[in-house]
Design an enzyme around this catalytic site. Structure first.
Site, PDB file in Angstrom:
ATOM      1  N   HIS A  60      31.970  53.804  29.560  1.00  0.00           N
ATOM      2  CA  HIS A  60      30.669  53.584  28.933  1.00  0.00           C
ATOM      3  C   HIS A  60      30.630  52.135  28.445  1.00  0.00           C
ATOM      4  O   HIS A  60      31.608  51.624  27.908  1.00  0.00           O
ATOM      5  CB  HIS A  60      30.484  54.556  27.761  1.00  0.00           C
ATOM      6  CG  HIS A  60      29.330  54.200  26.881  1.00  0.00           C
ATOM      7  ND1 HIS A  60      28.068  53.925  27.390  1.00  0.00           N
ATOM      8  CD2 HIS A  60      29.229  54.038  25.542  1.00  0.00           C
ATOM      9  CE1 HIS A  60      27.256  53.631  26.394  1.00  0.00           C
ATOM     10  NE2 HIS A  60      27.935  53.677  25.269  1.00  0.00           N
ATOM     11  N   CYS A  77      25.508  58.562  24.018  1.00  0.00           N
ATOM     12  CA  CYS A  77      26.195  57.716  25.006  1.00  0.00           C
ATOM     13  C   CYS A  77      27.161  58.490  25.889  1.00  0.00           C
ATOM     14  O   CYS A  77      27.532  58.014  26.961  1.00  0.00           O
ATOM     15  CB  CYS A  77      26.916  56.572  24.312  1.00  0.00           C
ATOM     16  SG  CYS A  77      25.781  55.466  23.498  1.00  0.00           S
ATOM     17  N   ASN A  97      24.136  47.899  25.967  1.00  0.00           N
ATOM     18  CA  ASN A  97      24.495  49.318  25.900  1.00  0.00           C
ATOM     19  C   ASN A  97      23.266  50.147  26.262  1.00  0.00           C
ATOM     20  O   ASN A  97      22.300  50.200  25.496  1.00  0.00           O
ATOM     21  CB  ASN A  97      24.977  49.643  24.483  1.00  0.00           C
ATOM     22  CG  ASN A  97      25.363  51.108  24.308  1.00  0.00           C
ATOM     23  OD1 ASN A  97      25.115  51.936  25.170  1.00  0.00           O
ATOM     24  ND2 ASN A  97      25.957  51.424  23.169  1.00  0.00           N
TER      25      ASN A  97
HETATM   26  N1  ACO Z   1      24.151  38.391  14.362  1.00  0.00           N
HETATM   27  C1  ACO Z   1      24.828  37.671  13.440  1.00  0.00           C
HETATM   28  N2  ACO Z   1      25.558  38.254  12.489  1.00  0.00           N
HETATM   29  C2  ACO Z   1      25.599  39.588  12.437  1.00  0.00           C
HETATM   30  C3  ACO Z   1      24.899  40.389  13.348  1.00  0.00           C
HETATM   31  C4  ACO Z   1      24.153  39.734  14.343  1.00  0.00           C
HETATM   32  N3  ACO Z   1      23.458  40.394  15.284  1.00  0.00           N
HETATM   33  N4  ACO Z   1      25.135  41.669  13.066  1.00  0.00           N
HETATM   34  C5  ACO Z   1      25.949  41.699  12.013  1.00  0.00           C
HETATM   35  N5  ACO Z   1      26.240  40.439  11.624  1.00  0.00           N
HETATM   36  C6  ACO Z   1      27.090  40.008  10.528  1.00  0.00           C
HETATM   37  C7  ACO Z   1      27.285  41.077   9.486  1.00  0.00           C
HETATM   38  O1  ACO Z   1      26.208  41.078   8.576  1.00  0.00           O
HETATM   39  C8  ACO Z   1      28.583  40.655   8.852  1.00  0.00           C
HETATM   40  O2  ACO Z   1      28.326  39.620   7.938  1.00  0.00           O
HETATM   41  P1  ACO Z   1      29.111  39.574   6.535  1.00  0.00           P
HETATM   42  O3  ACO Z   1      30.548  39.417   6.919  1.00  0.00           O
HETATM   43  O4  ACO Z   1      28.508  38.389   5.895  1.00  0.00           O
HETATM   44  O5  ACO Z   1      28.809  40.886   5.881  1.00  0.00           O
HETATM   45  C9  ACO Z   1      29.369  40.064  10.026  1.00  0.00           C
HETATM   46  O6  ACO Z   1      28.406  39.763  11.042  1.00  0.00           O
HETATM   47  C10 ACO Z   1      30.420  40.990  10.590  1.00  0.00           C
HETATM   48  O7  ACO Z   1      29.848  42.288  10.772  1.00  0.00           O
HETATM   49  P2  ACO Z   1      30.675  43.502  11.305  1.00  0.00           P
HETATM   50  O8  ACO Z   1      29.779  44.691  11.368  1.00  0.00           O
HETATM   51  O9  ACO Z   1      31.971  43.607  10.587  1.00  0.00           O
HETATM   52  O10 ACO Z   1      30.994  42.976  12.778  1.00  0.00           O
HETATM   53  P3  ACO Z   1      31.925  43.630  13.861  1.00  0.00           P
HETATM   54  O11 ACO Z   1      32.957  42.667  14.274  1.00  0.00           O
HETATM   55  O12 ACO Z   1      32.359  45.021  13.475  1.00  0.00           O
HETATM   56  O13 ACO Z   1      30.927  43.757  15.072  1.00  0.00           O
HETATM   57  C11 ACO Z   1      29.620  45.471  16.165  1.00  0.00           C
HETATM   58  C12 ACO Z   1      29.758  44.554  14.953  1.00  0.00           C
HETATM   59  C13 ACO Z   1      29.432  44.590  17.383  1.00  0.00           C
HETATM   60  C14 ACO Z   1      28.401  46.341  15.977  1.00  0.00           C
HETATM   61  C15 ACO Z   1      30.882  46.309  16.314  1.00  0.00           C
HETATM   62  O14 ACO Z   1      31.210  46.933  15.102  1.00  0.00           O
HETATM   63  C16 ACO Z   1      30.760  47.359  17.368  1.00  0.00           C
HETATM   64  O15 ACO Z   1      30.641  47.074  18.530  1.00  0.00           O
HETATM   65  N6  ACO Z   1      30.817  48.652  16.983  1.00  0.00           N
HETATM   66  C17 ACO Z   1      30.727  49.734  17.896  1.00  0.00           C
HETATM   67  C18 ACO Z   1      29.296  49.968  18.155  1.00  0.00           C
HETATM   68  C19 ACO Z   1      29.099  50.847  19.334  1.00  0.00           C
HETATM   69  O16 ACO Z   1      29.841  50.803  20.283  1.00  0.00           O
HETATM   70  N7  ACO Z   1      28.055  51.639  19.264  1.00  0.00           N
HETATM   71  C20 ACO Z   1      27.640  52.395  20.335  1.00  0.00           C
HETATM   72  C21 ACO Z   1      28.278  53.728  20.363  1.00  0.00           C
HETATM   73  S1  ACO Z   1      27.551  54.575  21.612  1.00  0.00           S
HETATM   74  C22 ACO Z   1      26.164  55.452  21.140  1.00  0.00           C
HETATM   75  O17 ACO Z   1      26.246  56.639  21.052  1.00  0.00           O
HETATM   76  C23 ACO Z   1      24.837  54.773  20.893  1.00  0.00           C
END
Ligand code: ACO
Length: 324
Positions: free
Chosen positions: A251, A115, A281
């Protein structure tokens, strides 16, 4: 005293034909439009269909950027493509785009910093131009992450989309401290975080392409601190304050990361270019895609001070400040 600068002459972008909404994804995995919007700000993304690839999207973006710059393909002597999803392991997507554009002179190569790829590519192009090794560069971010997503993994498949963006940069002489061009770039990497965001395959390890794996919460935890640190370092080196920034083009990974970073830096949300809601993304393509949208709708104008930043797999991160 005069110095050489890399000045942006034109921008372009390209998106696949197919739009996939959050509702569409509800039919594929156990997720909901509400969860995706609340956690990420994403409402839809574009997904490459038959015949659409990183190279074809990159070529389309490059042609639009050349048109905007009023240049011919023959005017370009450097092509850099930032991508983690090349059409082939080799030759580089940059040489494939070069071939489609009919460019047989100069040089071309890919950069792989996931990214952060576009920030790395801009920095690299800037150095080649300043050094006089090239005169005009096409800097392209192009990705088809849909092809390395595990479509059964709801924690990742809802986040990504496909697309491409491109900038044309030209080496120009300027009075030191005045005029347009890239003013500063700062790059960072810390490979100790490699297992938090990776692809579980590759030519030399498994002989397969592999699928994206991510500990989203871990990435989130580090993102805002790393982003704001490298931005503050860049602004500090230029002796400018965040208030002087006209447009912040981060980004586009997640609206919460973007808003938290802007808040910590003291940049009002009205100056932040956001496309993650419509594009998802798109990794290395997200910044040039967002730039092109903001240039074409009249927000980014000549003379504006524009801040770019990205953080991604590796981890890699960085920032670039450009006077438009
Ligand atoms: N739909 C419904 N529920 C979901 C989903 C989904 N798509 N995905 C996860 N959940 C659930 C999980 O299983 C979890 O359930 P549980 O509490 O029963 O275990 C709950 O939602 C919360 O999950 P978290 O992972 O804690 O959710 P969070 O608030 O952290 O959001 C997210 C997840 C959106 C992925 C966030 O962590 C994030 O944006 N992280 C950064 C990711 C990013 O920016 N990546 C790109 C980097 S750039 C690159 O190089 C590719």
């Amino acid at each position: 005293m005069n110095e050489f600068r890399s000045v942006v002459l034109g921008t372009g972008s390209a998106l696949p034909r197919q739009v996939v909404t959050n509702k569409d994804l509800e039919a594929r995995v156990d997720t909901s439009d509400e969860w995706i919007q609340q956690r990420t700000g994403i409402t839809q993304r574009y997904i490459a269909g038959e015949g659409e690839t990183t190279v074809s999207l990159g070529e389309a973006a490059a042609r639009r950027a050349l048109e905007a710059a009023g240049l011919e393909t023959a005017d370009i002597d450097l092509v850099i493509v930032a991508t983690a999803t090349p059409d082939n392991t080799f030759p580089a997507s940059a040489t494939q785009i070069q071939r489609r554009l009919g460019i047989t002179h100069g040089f071309a190569f890919d950069i792989q910093a996931v990214c952060s790829g576009f920030v790395y590519a801009m920095t690299t192009a800037d150095l080649y131009l300043k050094a006089g090794m090239a005169r005009r560069a096409l800097v392209i971010g192009a990705e088809t992450f849909s092809r390395i997503i595990d479509w059964s993994d709801r924690t990742t498949c809802v986040l990504f989309g496909d697309g491409a963006g491109a900038l044309v940069l030209e080496r120009q002489e300027a009075i030191a401290g005045e005029g347009a061009g890239v003013l500063i770039a700062r790059l960072r990497a810390d490979g100790s975080h490699g297992d938090k965001l990776f692809v579980d395959g590759g030519p030399s390890s498994t002989g397969t392409v592999g699928r994206l794996r991510m500990e989203g919460r871990e990435v989130f935890k580090h993102a805002v601190g790393m982003i704001t640190d490298v931005v503050e370092d860049s602004l500090g080196a230029l002796s400018i304050s965040a208030e002087e920034i006209d447009w912040f083009v981060p980004h586009q990974a997640n609206r919460r990361i973007i808003e938290a970073s802007a808040k910590k830096l003291g940049i009002p949300l009205g100056k932040v270019v956001v496309t993650v809601d419509r594009h998802g993304n798109t990794s290395a393509a997200s910044i040039p895609l967002a730039i092109d949208h903001a240039v074409r709708d009249g927000r980014i104008k000549p003379g504006d001070l524009v801040l770019l930043e990205a953080m991604g797999g590796g981890f890699t991160w960085g920032a670039v400040v450009v006077r438009w």
